[in-house]
Design a protein around this motif. Structure first.
Motif, PDB file in Angstrom:
ATOM      1  N   ASN A  10      34.368  33.972  52.447  1.00 20.72           N
ATOM      2  CA  ASN A  10      33.778  35.097  51.734  1.00 20.72           C
ATOM      3  C   ASN A  10      34.749  36.288  51.716  1.00 20.72           C
ATOM      4  OD1 ASN A  10      31.384  36.493  50.498  1.00 20.72           O
ATOM      5  ND2 ASN A  10      31.636  37.788  52.312  1.00 20.72           N
ATOM      6  N   ALA A  11      35.431  36.510  52.841  1.00 22.06           N
ATOM      7  CA  ALA A  11      36.414  37.595  52.917  1.00 22.06           C
ATOM      8  C   ALA A  11      37.591  37.325  51.986  1.00 22.06           C
ATOM      9  CB  ALA A  11      36.909  37.753  54.351  1.00 22.06           C
ATOM     10  N   LEU A  12      38.001  36.053  51.892  1.00 26.69           N
ATOM     11  CA  LEU A  12      39.089  35.692  50.979  1.00 26.69           C
ATOM     12  C   LEU A  12      38.665  35.952  49.532  1.00 26.69           C
ATOM     13  CD1 LEU A  12      41.819  34.417  50.306  1.00 26.69           C
ATOM     14  CD2 LEU A  12      40.740  32.162  50.453  1.00 26.69           C
ATOM     15  N   TRP A  13      37.441  35.592  49.200  1.00 21.14           N
ATOM     16  CA  TRP A  13      36.924  35.843  47.858  1.00 21.14           C
ATOM     17  C   TRP A  13      36.894  37.335  47.561  1.00 21.14           C
ATOM     18  CZ3 TRP A  13      36.097  34.942  43.080  1.00 21.14           C
ATOM     19  CH2 TRP A  13      35.120  35.673  42.367  1.00 21.14           C
ATOM     20  N   GLU A  14      36.460  38.140  48.519  1.00 27.16           N
ATOM     21  CA  GLU A  14      36.420  39.589  48.331  1.00 27.16           C
ATOM     22  C   GLU A  14      37.821  40.151  48.106  1.00 27.16           C
ATOM     23  OE1 GLU A  14      32.445  40.802  50.930  1.00 27.16           O
ATOM     24  OE2 GLU A  14      34.438  41.008  51.826  1.00 27.16           O
ATOM     25  N   THR A  15      38.788  39.630  48.849  1.00 31.44           N
ATOM     26  CA  THR A  15      40.175  40.074  48.680  1.00 31.44           C
ATOM     27  C   THR A  15      40.689  39.735  47.287  1.00 31.44           C
ATOM     28  OG1 THR A  15      40.714  39.904  51.038  1.00 31.44           O
ATOM     29  CG2 THR A  15      42.548  39.769  49.500  1.00 31.44           C
ATOM     30  N   LEU A  16      40.456  38.497  46.847  1.00 30.66           N
ATOM     31  CA  LEU A  16      40.907  38.081  45.525  1.00 30.66           C
ATOM     32  C   LEU A  16      40.190  38.865  44.424  1.00 30.66           C
ATOM     33  CD1 LEU A  16      41.080  34.200  46.036  1.00 30.66           C
ATOM     34  CD2 LEU A  16      42.963  35.844  46.088  1.00 30.66           C
ATOM     35  N   TYR A  17      38.930  39.175  44.652  1.00 30.85           N
ATOM     36  CA  TYR A  17      38.152  39.966  43.702  1.00 30.85           C
ATOM     37  C   TYR A  17      38.749  41.365  43.566  1.00 30.85           C
ATOM     38  CZ  TYR A  17      34.243  42.970  42.199  1.00 30.85           C
ATOM     39  OH  TYR A  17      33.457  43.900  41.573  1.00 30.85           O
ATOM     40  N   MET A  18      39.018  42.006  44.696  1.00 29.77           N
ATOM     41  CA  MET A  18      39.603  43.342  44.668  1.00 29.77           C
ATOM     42  C   MET A  18      40.975  43.338  44.011  1.00 29.77           C
ATOM     43  SD  MET A  18      38.598  45.239  48.269  1.00 29.77           S
ATOM     44  CE  MET A  18      38.987  43.869  49.374  1.00 29.77           C
ATOM     45  N   VAL A  19      41.792  42.343  44.349  1.00 28.20           N
ATOM     46  CA  VAL A  19      43.149  42.275  43.803  1.00 28.20           C
ATOM     47  C   VAL A  19      43.120  42.046  42.293  1.00 28.20           C
ATOM     48  CG1 VAL A  19      45.267  40.898  43.735  1.00 28.20           C
ATOM     49  CG2 VAL A  19      44.258  41.521  45.933  1.00 28.20           C
ATOM     50  N   SER A  20      42.312  41.108  41.827  1.00 28.07           N
ATOM     51  CA  SER A  20      42.294  40.760  40.409  1.00 28.07           C
ATOM     52  C   SER A  20      41.768  41.905  39.542  1.00 28.07           C
ATOM     53  CB  SER A  20      41.457  39.496  40.175  1.00 28.07           C
ATOM     54  OG  SER A  20      40.132  39.677  40.636  1.00 28.07           O
ATOM     55  N   ILE A  21      40.641  42.520  39.942  1.00 26.65           N
ATOM     56  CA  ILE A  21      40.080  43.606  39.142  1.00 26.65           C
ATOM     57  C   ILE A  21      40.995  44.828  39.174  1.00 26.65           C
ATOM     58  CG2 ILE A  21      38.117  45.153  38.830  1.00 26.65           C
ATOM     59  CD1 ILE A  21      37.515  42.244  38.208  1.00 26.65           C
ATOM     60  N   SER A  22      41.504  45.164  40.350  1.00 28.02           N
ATOM     61  CA  SER A  22      42.402  46.317  40.477  1.00 28.02           C
ATOM     62  C   SER A  22      43.691  46.099  39.698  1.00 28.02           C
ATOM     63  CB  SER A  22      42.729  46.579  41.948  1.00 28.02           C
ATOM     64  OG  SER A  22      41.562  46.804  42.697  1.00 28.02           O
ATOM     65  N   LEU A  23      44.201  44.868  39.730  1.00 27.67           N
ATOM     66  CA  LEU A  23      45.439  44.558  39.007  1.00 27.67           C
ATOM     67  C   LEU A  23      45.223  44.669  37.503  1.00 27.67           C
ATOM     68  CD1 LEU A  23      48.395  43.601  39.283  1.00 27.67           C
ATOM     69  CD2 LEU A  23      47.544  41.263  39.042  1.00 27.67           C
ATOM     70  N   PHE A  24      44.071  44.226  37.035  1.00 26.63           N
ATOM     71  CA  PHE A  24      43.775  44.281  35.600  1.00 26.63           C
ATOM     72  C   PHE A  24      43.784  45.728  35.098  1.00 26.63           C
ATOM     73  CE2 PHE A  24      40.602  44.754  32.177  1.00 26.63           C
ATOM     74  CZ  PHE A  24      41.191  43.945  31.210  1.00 26.63           C
ATOM     75  N   PHE A  25      42.974  46.564  35.723  1.00 24.04           N
ATOM     76  CA  PHE A  25      42.885  47.956  35.285  1.00 24.04           C
ATOM     77  C   PHE A  25      44.148  48.738  35.629  1.00 24.04           C
ATOM     78  CE2 PHE A  25      38.328  46.852  35.506  1.00 24.04           C
ATOM     79  CZ  PHE A  25      37.948  47.249  34.234  1.00 24.04           C
ATOM     80  N   GLY A  26      44.740  48.445  36.791  1.00 30.40           N
ATOM     81  CA  GLY A  26      45.973  49.117  37.178  1.00 30.40           C
ATOM     82  C   GLY A  26      47.119  48.780  36.241  1.00 30.40           C
ATOM     83  N   SER A  27      47.138  47.537  35.732  1.00 31.73           N
ATOM     84  CA  SER A  27      48.198  47.127  34.809  1.00 31.73           C
ATOM     85  C   SER A  27      48.060  47.848  33.473  1.00 31.73           C
ATOM     86  CB  SER A  27      48.157  45.614  34.590  1.00 31.73           C
ATOM     87  OG  SER A  27      48.464  44.925  35.781  1.00 31.73           O
ATOM     88  N   ILE A  28      46.811  47.997  33.012  1.00 26.39           N
ATOM     89  CA  ILE A  28      46.592  48.723  31.756  1.00 26.39           C
ATOM     90  C   ILE A  28      47.119  50.151  31.872  1.00 26.39           C
ATOM     91  CG2 ILE A  28      44.836  49.680  30.212  1.00 26.39           C
ATOM     92  CD1 ILE A  28      43.125  47.209  30.818  1.00 26.39           C
ATOM     93  N   ILE A  29      46.739  50.807  32.975  1.00 26.61           N
ATOM     94  CA  ILE A  29      47.194  52.185  33.203  1.00 26.61           C
ATOM     95  C   ILE A  29      48.705  52.230  33.399  1.00 26.61           C
ATOM     96  CG2 ILE A  29      47.092  54.149  34.796  1.00 26.61           C
ATOM     97  CD1 ILE A  29      44.181  53.322  35.375  1.00 26.61           C
ATOM     98  N   GLY A  30      49.223  51.324  34.227  1.00 24.42           N
ATOM     99  CA  GLY A  30      50.637  51.326  34.568  1.00 24.42           C
ATOM    100  C   GLY A  30      51.542  51.025  33.387  1.00 24.42           C
ATOM    101  N   ILE A  31      51.154  50.038  32.569  1.00 22.02           N
ATOM    102  CA  ILE A  31      51.977  49.691  31.405  1.00 22.02           C
ATOM    103  C   ILE A  31      51.987  50.843  30.405  1.00 22.02           C
ATOM    104  CG2 ILE A  31      52.132  48.162  29.396  1.00 22.02           C
ATOM    105  CD1 ILE A  31      51.124  45.898  31.232  1.00 22.02           C
TER     106      ILE A  31
END
Length: 216
Positions: A10-31
């Motif tokens: 469950n902790a691994l899933w939470e980590t992957l969830y945080m990374v994937s969603i943050s990366l998506f929105f962070g990439s939009i802003i960053g690019i």
């Protein structure tokens, strides 16, 4: 005290969830910010000192704030955005604000590596500034951008572990709550091993995609 397999998964899933969603929105802003930093600088296709002088220091400010401090500093904003300052979803807000400016600098560096001759050739063919950005600059820098996003993803994995310090969930939370606070060496060891595997997997995938793109 040993933690259950379900808790770790469950902790691994939470980590992957945080990374994937943050990366998506962070990439939009960053690019977006990265492109803006390049094209508005002196001598480039959209030279605008006013915009550059605003965007550049804003990016520098956010990049200079350590993530653990940013987590605490924007708690009111996090609560405003998602209704709470604790939990996995709440951790995404500071993660996005942390990784967006970081990605913008990586994108900026990748775009600045593109040969200026390509831009001049595009102008000679009558390409508009937007065409130069999306048909020449971005494609030429794509392989480098893949490695930049890979680096950012790995940075996010580490940041999610720090988010566990304030109840952000994920593997970092398990390591602190069940490992450090309850003196369970095996729990800390397991979470570290999983994080290492995740980072190695991300880096390997990034390298694989980068090599394939350069061969095209």
């Amino acid at each position: 005290m040993e933690v259950s397999k379900e808790l770790i998964l469950n902790a691994l899933w939470e980590t992957l969830y945080m990374v994937s969603i943050s990366l998506f929105f962070g990439s939009i802003i960053g690019i977006f910010l990265g492109i803006l930093l390049v094209v508005t600088r002196k001598g480039h296709i959209y030279e605008n000192r006013f915009i550059f002088s605003i965007v550049n220091p804003i990016v520098n400010i956010f990049r200079s704030i350590p993530f653990i401090i940013l987590l605490v500093a924007i708690i009111p904003f996090t609560r405003l955005m998602v209704g709470t300052s604790i939990g996995t979803t709440a951790a995404i807000v500071p993660l996005v604000l942390h990784i967006g400016p970081y990605i913008s600098r990586l994108v900026e560096n990748s775009l600045l590596e593109v040969d200026e001759g390509i831009i001049e050739a595009a102008k000679a063919m009558g390409a508009t500034p937007l065409q130069i950005i999306f048909r020449f600059l971005m494609p030429e820098a794509f392989a480098s951008l893949i490695l930049s996003i890979t680096t950012a993803t790995i940075g996010l994995v580490g940041a999610t572990a720090m988010a566990g310090a304030i109840g952000g969930g994920g593997l970092g939370d398990v390591a602190i709550t069940y490992g450090y606070q309850r003196f369970s060496t095996i729990t800390i060891f397991v979470t570290v091993v999983i994080l290492v595997i995740v980072v190695q997997g991300v880096q390997s995938l990034g390298n694989l995609f980068e090599r394939k793109i350069r061969r095209v």
